[in-house]
Design a protein around this motif. Sequence first.
Motif, short mmCIF file in Angstrom:
data_model
loop_
_atom_site.label_atom_id
_atom_site.label_comp_id
_atom_site.label_asym_id
_atom_site.label_seq_id
_atom_site.Cartn_x
_atom_site.Cartn_y
_atom_site.Cartn_z
N ASN A 156 31.33 40.80 32.98
CA ASN A 156 32.45 41.48 32.33
C ASN A 156 32.07 41.65 30.86
O ASN A 156 31.63 40.69 30.23
CB ASN A 156 33.74 40.67 32.48
CG ASN A 156 34.97 41.53 32.26
OD1 ASN A 156 34.89 42.76 32.29
ND2 ASN A 156 36.10 40.89 32.04
N PRO B 290 39.87 32.11 38.19
CA PRO B 290 40.93 32.91 37.54
C PRO B 290 40.38 34.04 36.65
O PRO B 290 40.91 35.16 36.69
CB PRO B 290 41.69 31.88 36.69
CG PRO B 290 41.43 30.56 37.36
CD PRO B 290 40.08 30.66 37.99
N GLU B 291 39.31 33.79 35.91
CA GLU B 291 38.74 34.83 35.02
C GLU B 291 38.26 36.05 35.82
O GLU B 291 38.34 37.17 35.36
CB GLU B 291 37.54 34.25 34.28
CG GLU B 291 37.82 33.87 32.85
CD GLU B 291 36.51 33.51 32.14
OE1 GLU B 291 35.84 32.57 32.63
OE2 GLU B 291 36.20 34.15 31.13
N ILE C 142 39.43 36.97 38.86
CA ILE C 142 40.61 37.65 39.38
C ILE C 142 41.22 38.52 38.28
O ILE C 142 41.53 39.68 38.49
CB ILE C 142 41.64 36.62 39.92
CG1 ILE C 142 41.02 35.86 41.10
CG2 ILE C 142 42.94 37.30 40.32
CD1 ILE C 142 41.77 34.61 41.53
N GLU C 143 41.29 37.96 37.08
CA GLU C 143 41.86 38.68 35.93
C GLU C 143 41.05 39.94 35.61
O GLU C 143 41.60 41.01 35.42
CB GLU C 143 41.88 37.75 34.73
CG GLU C 143 42.86 38.16 33.66
CD GLU C 143 42.84 37.13 32.52
OE1 GLU C 143 42.63 37.56 31.38
OE2 GLU C 143 43.00 35.93 32.80
N ALA C 144 39.73 39.79 35.57
CA ALA C 144 38.87 40.94 35.26
C ALA C 144 39.09 42.05 36.27
O ALA C 144 39.10 43.23 35.93
CB ALA C 144 37.40 40.51 35.26
N LEU D 91 41.92 42.35 38.30
CA LEU D 91 43.31 42.81 38.32
C LEU D 91 43.51 43.92 37.32
O LEU D 91 44.30 44.84 37.54
CB LEU D 91 44.28 41.65 38.05
CG LEU D 91 44.47 40.71 39.24
CD1 LEU D 91 45.43 39.59 38.90
CD2 LEU D 91 44.96 41.47 40.47
N GLY D 92 42.75 43.88 36.23
CA GLY D 92 42.79 44.95 35.24
C GLY D 92 42.45 46.29 35.86
O GLY D 92 42.80 47.34 35.37
#
Length: 255
Positions: free
Chosen positions: A226, A243-244, A246-248, A250-251
């Motif tokens: 990322n 979590p990082e 998933i977050e990357a 989900l954006g």
Amino acid sequence: MPAPFLEIKELHKDFGGLTATNSVSFDMGRQEMVGLIGPNGAGKTTLVRLINGILKPDRGKVRFKGKEITGKKAYDIVNLGIASTFQNMRPFRRLPIIANVMVSCLSPRAMKRGEWVKKVEAKAMDALEFAGISDMALEKASTLSQGDLKRLEVARAVATDPELLILDEPFGGLSPAETELMAKSVARLHKGGRFGRLHSEGPAMIIIEHKLQQLMKIVDRIIVLNFGTIIADGTPQQVVEIPEVIEAYLGEGGV
Ligand SMILES: Nc1ncnc2c1ncn2[C@@H]1O[C@H](COP(=O)(O)OP(=O)(O)O)[C@@H](O)[C@H]1O
Ligand SMILES: [Mg+2]
């Protein structure tokens, strides 16, 4: 301790003010099949271009089988045993499919492997058969669909007999059924064996892919990029729970 098969050390590339590859380091073994994922613009293509010699890094090192290959020319790197397929495919459009693959069979690396020289056409056919487009061998490359062009790319790379095969979005533009077939072929190639007259020890692989479900079935390790930085590196099961990661994703609308 023997040198790692592929060693990437603090590899860095800026485009103007934009950092595409941010001091990336990782090692990879001869037997590995690694997925490289990350949102659009994460720097996946840039990273593999720094490895295969299409781009030169600003800093950092690439070592292959203990030998530094940083900044070497792309064709020298193919001859050392690293073959790639590209997101933007550039076949010789006016030549028949078979001729497109024969060009790869004529690389110095392939010629050195003795038998290849005598049966270039037969070997090219085997590579096409492996990629699933041997029935189109005599058609012009300009007539191929996006999916079949992908297969031609894979056939051309396989025909150089690589020890490391880098695939940039091999499932891109393929239907679900074609994706399934391509995933199976790639997994089979990695295992190695005999494909017609083509012997393969089974190359190590780096596969960039957005289709995570299909990718996760065939790779044993996933590296997540990322903003040019590695944010996760582990088994497919491990990385999708971070979590990082998933977050990357989900954006971009979720995994
Ligand atoms: N030749 C180039 N010149 C300028 N910027 C580039 C070039 N190639 C890639 N970039 C930029 O570098 C970033 C990473 O791109 P890329 O490696 O293609 O990402 P990915 O393959 O993960 O989608 C993006 O912001 C992209 O716009
Ligand atoms: Mg890309």
